[in-house]
Design an enzyme around this catalytic site. Structure first.
Site, mmCIF file in Angstrom:
data_model
loop_
_atom_site.group_PDB
_atom_site.id
_atom_site.type_symbol
_atom_site.label_atom_id
_atom_site.label_comp_id
_atom_site.label_asym_id
_atom_site.label_seq_id
_atom_site.Cartn_x
_atom_site.Cartn_y
_atom_site.Cartn_z
ATOM 1 N N ASN A 16 -6.629 1.493 3.009
ATOM 2 C CA ASN A 16 -7.350 2.743 3.228
ATOM 3 C C ASN A 16 -6.942 3.815 2.207
ATOM 4 O O ASN A 16 -7.723 4.705 1.877
ATOM 5 C CB ASN A 16 -7.094 3.238 4.648
ATOM 6 N N TYR B 240 -6.650 -8.921 11.928
ATOM 7 C CA TYR B 240 -5.383 -8.664 12.628
ATOM 8 C C TYR B 240 -5.573 -9.059 14.086
ATOM 9 O O TYR B 240 -6.610 -8.768 14.674
ATOM 10 C CB TYR B 240 -5.031 -7.174 12.592
ATOM 11 N N GLU C 259 -6.176 -9.370 4.026
ATOM 12 C CA GLU C 259 -5.331 -8.693 5.026
ATOM 13 C C GLU C 259 -5.338 -9.581 6.258
ATOM 14 O O GLU C 259 -6.391 -9.757 6.878
ATOM 15 C CB GLU C 259 -5.853 -7.308 5.383
ATOM 16 N N GLN D 169 1.534 -6.260 5.807
ATOM 17 C CA GLN D 169 1.833 -6.056 4.403
ATOM 18 C C GLN D 169 3.183 -6.699 4.106
ATOM 19 O O GLN D 169 3.610 -7.532 4.902
ATOM 20 C CB GLN D 169 1.803 -4.568 4.090
ATOM 21 N N ASN E 230 -12.191 -1.011 -0.543
ATOM 22 C CA ASN E 230 -11.595 -1.606 0.658
ATOM 23 C C ASN E 230 -12.331 -1.144 1.904
ATOM 24 O O ASN E 230 -12.534 0.068 2.095
ATOM 25 C CB ASN E 230 -10.131 -1.146 0.748
ATOM 26 N N GLU E 231 -12.743 -2.085 2.743
ATOM 27 C CA GLU E 231 -13.291 -1.805 4.082
ATOM 28 C C GLU E 231 -14.263 -0.617 4.083
ATOM 29 O O GLU E 231 -14.155 0.283 4.913
ATOM 30 C CB GLU E 231 -12.153 -1.527 5.074
ATOM 31 N N GLU F 196 0.855 -1.189 0.000
ATOM 32 C CA GLU F 196 0.000 0.000 0.000
ATOM 33 C C GLU F 196 0.892 1.241 0.000
ATOM 34 O O GLU F 196 1.973 1.239 0.608
ATOM 35 C CB GLU F 196 -0.889 -0.021 1.256
HETATM 36 O O1 AHR Z 1 -2.910 -2.685 6.431
HETATM 37 C C1 AHR Z 1 -3.174 -1.485 7.087
HETATM 38 C C2 AHR Z 1 -4.616 -1.045 6.962
HETATM 39 O O2 AHR Z 1 -5.435 -1.930 7.671
HETATM 40 C C3 AHR Z 1 -5.201 -1.047 5.580
HETATM 41 O O3 AHR Z 1 -4.922 0.118 4.885
HETATM 42 C C4 AHR Z 1 -6.679 -1.163 5.845
HETATM 43 O O4 AHR Z 1 -7.356 -1.814 4.811
HETATM 44 C C5 AHR Z 1 -6.754 -1.918 7.147
HETATM 45 O O5 AHR Z 1 -7.602 -1.310 8.033
#
Ligand code: AHR
Length: 500
Positions: A71, A243, A291, A353, A171-172, A26
């Site tokens: 994001n 995460y 992710e 990432q 995304n999200e 990103e």
């Molecule tokens: O990977 C970091 C961020 O985590 C990404 O930009 C977003 O998609 C997620 O909230």
């Protein structure tokens, strides 16, 4: 402590799609600028890409890379990132409150992916842009010639189309931090119409629709249900993000969290099945877990830094750089085992990432790189976790932790290599202090020979690798045994056992 695993050739989960070993980059922090791209670095090639980073990325053998956000995508204008570099505008990036220089854009991403031998999952901006903008990007990338945008690409020096097969729609977009946040219905309709139009333009592509940002999202479940209801004829994958945090510094509980990972995947899988019946659809939808990782060490601090930025927004500051420790590597290893175990559902995944930002690979200036602890389970899973996944029948003691009960101490999955000559078992002993003597019952395999036992084990769960001490946490080769009834795996260890 004793444990037993039974792996049988007939207990097949599915063929593993190599793309589950994909990653994510990103325009965020030092992932692109200073990570992948740094024309000033002594290792830079003629395109400005760091050769030292390319070498490590090649070690990870990344099959697919999701890009360029995240994001970041919600305010990204792809046209800013193509054409002569000197004409590319600097723009504010609202997601991370930084200035984007646009020195790396669509064509450079594709050049870099060609270097590392990976395919792209290209994400389009659905936060603030239109279906037409997405179509223009697709035309720019995939058409041979003869239209405004394909000819524009050719004029930028790229005669051959990029032929990107996998496209993600935003995304999200359920997240309240997202520019252009949407309700489930708003997103579902937009995803449907975008996917429909993109497939009209190029019938060979596949579409990843954005799922919820996570299970904690207030619209989790409703979001996915509405999305499938509206868009099912046109989408091929739903994306999931996960995460894990360990703010409590509770190792046993942290390791138990991957039980919830399995459940998360299975619950969305069940929803997909239910909606297939409900919509009477013939379309198969799979999961893109695009992710996944551990993220908490500097999370709060980074959040405050970004929130409190004044008017001077920096270019590529060091944010979201996680000093992953030994127990983080165990959790990453357990997440990979769960991905393999769910490979009938999960066809694409991406650790988030790849470089500097939440990453296995870290850089400093002047050709200095090192491997974060999570590099190792990713490396071995990507190298030896390709083929056909086998479900293990596992017998072992269980423990209770702060948030979980009945957590098996042993977590394991096996993979038969594509040429069927090798069996690889990944196994984690979650006990904090006891060896586990594992009886490995490979009943239908006949006589096998153990050819390798690699383990990641460490006395201190908080040890990290760093520029100064890059090899504090590294895997080691263990002595081999041919007594498969008594394979010893250390407390708190990730293991890879290979047989032929
Ligand atoms: O990977 C970091 C961020 O985590 C990404 O930009 C977003 O998609 C997620 O909230």
């Amino acid at each position: 402590m004793k444990g037993k695993v039974i792996f049988d050739k007939d207990y097949i989960i599915s063929k593993i799609d190599n793309r589950i070993y994909g990653s994510f980059i990103e325009n965020l922090g030092r992932c692109i600028y200073g990570g992948i791209y740094d024309p000033e670095d002594p290792t830079a090639d003629e395109n400005g890409f760091r050769r030292d980073v390319i070498q490590l990325v090649k070690e990870l053998n990344v099959p697919m890379v999701r890009l360029p956000g995240g994001n970041f995508i919600a305010t990204y204008v792809w046209e800013d990132g193509v054409g002569p570099r000197e004409n590319r505008p600097r723009k504010p990036d609202l997601a991370w409150k930084c200035i984007e220089t646009n020195q790396v854009g669509t064509n450079e991403y594709m050049d870099w992916l060609n270097e590392i031998g990976a395919e792209a999952m290209m994400t389009v901006n659905m936060g603030t842009r239109s279906i037409l903008d997405a179509l223009n990007l697709l035309d720019y990338c995939n058409r041979d010639s003869g239209t405004h945008y394909s000819d524009l690409r050719i004029s930028h020096g790229y005669k051959k189309p990029h032929n990107i097969k996998t496209w993600a729609i935003g995304n999200e977009l359920d997240g309240d931090w997202q520019v252009g946040q949407k309700t489930p219905f708003e997103y579902a309709r937009l995803a449907r119409e975008t996917a429909k139009a993109m497939k009209l333009l190029d019938g060979s592509i596949e579409i990843v629709a954005a799922g919820s940002a996570g299970q904690e999202s207030p619209t989790f479940g409703e979001w996915e249900q509405t999305l499938i209801q509206q868009a099912h004829p046109y989408i091929d994958y739903i994306s999931l993000h996960q995460y894990y945090l360990n703010l409590e510094k509770d190792t046993a509980n942290f390791l138990a969290k991957t039980l919830a990972f399995d459940e998360y995947i299975q619950s969305i899988g069940n929803l997909i099945d239910y909606m297939k019946v409900k919509t009477q659809s013939s379309q198969d939808i799979h999961i893109s877990l695009d992710e996944w990782n551990v993220w908490y060490h500097n999370r709060q601090q980074d959040h405050e830094t970004i929130r409190d930025r004044g008017k001077d927004w920096p270019i590529a500051p060091a944010i979201l750089e996680e000093p992953y420790n030994f127990e983080d590597a165990l959790v990453a290893g357990a997440m990979l085992i769960a991905l393999i175990r769910n490979c009938d559902r999960v066809k694409i995944a991406a650790y988030a990432q790849l470089v500097n930002v939440l990453a296995p690979i870290m850089t400093d200036k002047n050709g200095k790189v090192w491997k974060n602890t999570i590099f190792y389970p990713i490396y071995y899973a990507s190298k030896y976790g390709r083929g056909t996944a086998l479900r293990g029948i596992i017998h072992c003691d269980k423990y209770d932790s702060r948030d979980f009960s009945d957590v098996p101490y042993l977590d394991s999955v096996a993979v038969i290599s594509n040429d069927e000559t090798e069996l690889t078992i990944f196994a984690i002993n979650k006990s904090l202090n006891e060896n586990m003597v594992v009886n490995c019952d490979l009943r239908s395999f006949g006589r096998v020979e153990m050819t390798s036992h690699i383990a990641l084990e460490n006395n201190d769960v908080y040890d990290i690798n760093s520029l100064e001490h890059p090899d504090k946490v590294v895997p080691k080769s263990k002595p081999l045994t041919q007594n498969l009834n008594e394979i010893v795996i250390s407390p708190l260890s990730w293991n890879m056992l290979r047989f032929n």
